[in-house]
Design a protein around this motif. Structure first.
Motif, PDB file in Angstrom:
ATOM      1  N   ASP A 113      76.301  17.180  12.948  1.00 11.73           N
ATOM      2  CA  ASP A 113      77.249  16.078  13.122  1.00 11.73           C
ATOM      3  C   ASP A 113      76.783  15.319  14.364  1.00 11.73           C
ATOM      4  O   ASP A 113      76.741  15.879  15.457  1.00 11.73           O
ATOM      5  CB  ASP A 113      78.660  16.642  13.305  1.00 11.73           C
ATOM      6  N   VAL A 114      76.406  14.069  14.178  1.00 10.37           N
ATOM      7  CA  VAL A 114      75.802  13.304  15.265  1.00 10.37           C
ATOM      8  C   VAL A 114      76.628  12.060  15.555  1.00 10.37           C
ATOM      9  O   VAL A 114      77.025  11.340  14.642  1.00 10.37           O
ATOM     10  CB  VAL A 114      74.353  12.886  14.896  1.00 10.37           C
ATOM     11  N   SER A 115      76.865  11.835  16.819  1.00  9.45           N
ATOM     12  CA  SER A 115      77.449  10.573  17.277  1.00  9.45           C
ATOM     13  C   SER A 115      76.746  10.226  18.583  1.00  9.45           C
ATOM     14  O   SER A 115      75.931  10.996  19.075  1.00  9.45           O
ATOM     15  CB  SER A 115      78.960  10.701  17.495  1.00  9.45           C
ATOM     16  N   LYS A 116      77.081   9.078  19.170  1.00 11.42           N
ATOM     17  CA  LYS A 116      76.409   8.740  20.431  1.00 11.42           C
ATOM     18  C   LYS A 116      76.894   9.601  21.586  1.00 11.42           C
ATOM     19  O   LYS A 116      76.251   9.655  22.615  1.00 11.42           O
ATOM     20  CB  LYS A 116      76.532   7.254  20.742  1.00 11.42           C
ATOM     21  N   GLU A 117      77.993  10.342  21.412  1.00 10.73           N
ATOM     22  CA  GLU A 117      78.495  11.230  22.471  1.00 10.73           C
ATOM     23  C   GLU A 117      78.044  12.691  22.321  1.00 10.73           C
ATOM     24  O   GLU A 117      78.064  13.450  23.272  1.00 10.73           O
ATOM     25  CB  GLU A 117      80.032  11.234  22.500  1.00 10.73           C
ATOM     26  N   ARG A 118      77.656  13.089  21.104  1.00 10.73           N
ATOM     27  CA  ARG A 118      77.400  14.511  20.906  1.00 10.73           C
ATOM     28  C   ARG A 118      76.475  14.776  19.710  1.00 10.73           C
ATOM     29  O   ARG A 118      76.345  13.930  18.831  1.00 10.73           O
ATOM     30  CB  ARG A 118      78.704  15.261  20.700  1.00 10.73           C
ATOM     31  N   LEU A 119      75.938  15.974  19.732  1.00  9.21           N
ATOM     32  CA  LEU A 119      75.210  16.522  18.592  1.00  9.21           C
ATOM     33  C   LEU A 119      75.806  17.899  18.349  1.00  9.21           C
ATOM     34  O   LEU A 119      75.793  18.746  19.256  1.00  9.21           O
ATOM     35  CB  LEU A 119      73.713  16.644  18.891  1.00  9.21           C
ATOM     36  N   ILE A 120      76.339  18.118  17.181  1.00  8.37           N
ATOM     37  CA  ILE A 120      76.904  19.422  16.842  1.00  8.37           C
ATOM     38  C   ILE A 120      76.084  20.008  15.703  1.00  8.37           C
ATOM     39  O   ILE A 120      75.963  19.393  14.635  1.00  8.37           O
ATOM     40  CB  ILE A 120      78.384  19.297  16.420  1.00  8.37           C
ATOM     41  N   LEU A 121      75.510  21.176  15.947  1.00  7.41           N
ATOM     42  CA  LEU A 121      74.808  21.911  14.899  1.00  7.41           C
ATOM     43  C   LEU A 121      75.793  22.928  14.350  1.00  7.41           C
ATOM     44  O   LEU A 121      76.379  23.701  15.111  1.00  7.41           O
ATOM     45  CB  LEU A 121      73.559  22.594  15.463  1.00  7.41           C
ATOM     46  N   LYS A 122      75.961  22.930  13.040  1.00  2.01           N
ATOM     47  CA  LYS A 122      77.039  23.706  12.431  1.00  2.01           C
ATOM     48  C   LYS A 122      76.651  25.129  12.094  1.00  2.01           C
ATOM     49  O   LYS A 122      75.521  25.416  11.742  1.00  2.01           O
ATOM     50  CB  LYS A 122      77.529  23.004  11.159  1.00  2.01           C
ATOM     51  N   GLU A 123      77.656  25.923  12.135  1.00  3.84           N
ATOM     52  CA  GLU A 123      77.835  27.346  11.915  1.00  3.84           C
ATOM     53  C   GLU A 123      77.345  28.093  13.139  1.00  3.84           C
ATOM     54  O   GLU A 123      77.579  27.602  14.253  1.00  3.84           O
ATOM     55  CB  GLU A 123      77.286  27.809  10.588  1.00  3.84           C
ATOM     56  N   ALA A 124      76.682  29.228  12.986  1.00  5.59           N
ATOM     57  CA  ALA A 124      76.474  30.092  14.145  1.00  5.59           C
ATOM     58  C   ALA A 124      75.207  30.920  13.999  1.00  5.59           C
ATOM     59  O   ALA A 124      74.644  31.037  12.917  1.00  5.59           O
ATOM     60  CB  ALA A 124      77.685  31.015  14.318  1.00  5.59           C
ATOM     61  N   ALA A 125      74.795  31.508  15.122  1.00  3.30           N
ATOM     62  CA  ALA A 125      73.642  32.420  15.139  1.00  3.30           C
ATOM     63  C   ALA A 125      74.101  33.738  15.769  1.00  3.30           C
ATOM     64  O   ALA A 125      74.895  33.744  16.707  1.00  3.30           O
ATOM     65  CB  ALA A 125      72.498  31.817  15.940  1.00  3.30           C
ATOM     66  N   TYR A 126      73.563  34.830  15.251  1.00  4.71           N
ATOM     67  CA  TYR A 126      73.904  36.169  15.736  1.00  4.71           C
ATOM     68  C   TYR A 126      72.610  36.902  16.041  1.00  4.71           C
ATOM     69  O   TYR A 126      71.626  36.758  15.323  1.00  4.71           O
ATOM     70  CB  TYR A 126      74.713  36.931  14.682  1.00  4.71           C
ATOM     71  N   TRP A 127      72.616  37.708  17.105  1.00  5.09           N
ATOM     72  CA  TRP A 127      71.393  38.379  17.522  1.00  5.09           C
ATOM     73  C   TRP A 127      71.556  39.884  17.471  1.00  5.09           C
ATOM     74  O   TRP A 127      72.650  40.426  17.592  1.00  5.09           O
ATOM     75  CB  TRP A 127      70.994  37.946  18.927  1.00  5.09           C
ATOM     76  N   THR A 128      70.432  40.540  17.282  1.00  3.16           N
ATOM     77  CA  THR A 128      70.371  41.986  17.362  1.00  3.16           C
ATOM     78  C   THR A 128      68.933  42.375  17.682  1.00  3.16           C
ATOM     79  O   THR A 128      68.045  41.528  17.749  1.00  3.16           O
ATOM     80  CB  THR A 128      70.837  42.659  16.050  1.00  3.16           C
ATOM     81  N   CYS A 129      68.717  43.635  17.873  1.00  4.49           N
ATOM     82  CA  CYS A 129      67.378  44.178  18.063  1.00  4.49           C
ATOM     83  C   CYS A 129      67.311  45.459  17.252  1.00  4.49           C
ATOM     84  O   CYS A 129      68.215  46.293  17.334  1.00  4.49           O
ATOM     85  CB  CYS A 129      67.121  44.432  19.548  1.00  4.49           C
ATOM     86  N   LEU A 130      66.288  45.616  16.449  1.00  5.32           N
ATOM     87  CA  LEU A 130      66.187  46.748  15.537  1.00  5.32           C
ATOM     88  C   LEU A 130      65.324  47.887  16.061  1.00  5.32           C
ATOM     89  O   LEU A 130      65.241  48.933  15.415  1.00  5.32           O
ATOM     90  CB  LEU A 130      65.657  46.262  14.181  1.00  5.32           C
ATOM     91  N   HIS A 131      64.681  47.718  17.218  1.00  3.02           N
ATOM     92  CA  HIS A 131      63.816  48.785  17.749  1.00  3.02           C
ATOM     93  C   HIS A 131      64.598  50.091  17.853  1.00  3.02           C
ATOM     94  O   HIS A 131      65.652  50.144  18.473  1.00  3.02           O
ATOM     95  CB  HIS A 131      63.261  48.416  19.121  1.00  3.02           C
ATOM     96  N   GLY A 132      64.075  51.135  17.191  1.00  2.00           N
ATOM     97  CA  GLY A 132      64.700  52.446  17.252  1.00  2.00           C
ATOM     98  C   GLY A 132      65.660  52.743  16.118  1.00  2.00           C
ATOM     99  O   GLY A 132      66.147  53.867  16.002  1.00  2.00           O
ATOM    100  N   LYS A 133      65.945  51.785  15.249  1.00  2.00           N
ATOM    101  CA  LYS A 133      66.806  52.039  14.095  1.00  2.00           C
ATOM    102  C   LYS A 133      66.017  52.840  13.066  1.00  2.00           C
ATOM    103  O   LYS A 133      64.793  52.828  13.057  1.00  2.00           O
ATOM    104  CB  LYS A 133      67.288  50.728  13.465  1.00  2.00           C
TER     105      LYS A 133
END
Length: 181
Positions: A113-133
């Motif tokens: 969503d872009v306007s001259k005041e802002r840029l919004i990238l939608k939804e989300a990101a989640y992080w993890t690390c799998l080392h040792g699983k």
């Protein structure tokens, strides 16, 4: 030439993570063109942090429109051949590799969503690390996927990127080289 849906998702995921890292004052180098090392982005801290002079995070980015997101968990499949490499101790790679899953809206037109005041990238990101699983024991079956899940509190934000640097340093200094909260 138009990108395939998979390429478009991948590029959006990388841009999403890059925007968060850059807003935190971190450096970002895109390494996905080579795609040999399970690493799409390298995020650097410009100066000393902890005992490290110039720490870097290695990031494997996956972008999907199909993650199972509940009130408390995020679940997503990753190909077994990638999963079984990422569960090795970080010492096998030289640096820890973090997995970031970007969840994008179903409708591509809603990604930004872009306007001259802002840029919004939608939804989300989640992080993890799998080392040792534990290993999936499915690596030979390249089409199989492994479902991983992570608490929604592992939302990728400016602050969590800094926390990831601390986790990376602990993993590099430990004998086991595995991820522990």
């Amino acid at each position: 030439m138009v990108l395939s849906q998979e390429q478009h998702l991948g590029r959006y995921g990388e841009a999403f993570v890059t925007a968060i890292a850059e807003s935190a004052g971190l450096t970002v180098r895109n390494t996905s063109a080579a795609d040999f090392y399970l690493v799409d982005l390298e995020i650097g801290y410009p100066g000393p942090r902890g005992s490290m002079l110039t720490p870097k995070l290695q990031i494997q980015v996956k972008c999907t429109q199909k993650a199972d997101v509940t009130e408390t968990l995020v679940k997503h499949g990753i190909k077994a051949r990638y999963y079984d490499k990422l569960v090795n101790p970080c010492h096998a790679f030289g640096n820890p590799i973090f997995l970031v899953v970007v969840v994008a809206p179903q409708n591509v037109g809603e990604w930004a969503d872009v306007s001259k005041e802002r840029l919004i990238l939608k939804e989300a990101a989640y992080w993890t690390c799998l080392h040792g699983k534990p290993s999936s024991d499915l690596a030979a079956e390249s089409k199989k996927t492994v479902i991983w899940q992570r608490d929604k509190e592992h939302l990728l934000r400016r602050e969590s990127l800094l926390t990831m640097f601390d986790h990376a340093e602990r993993m590099q200094r430990s004998e086991e080289g595995v991820f522990e909260l």
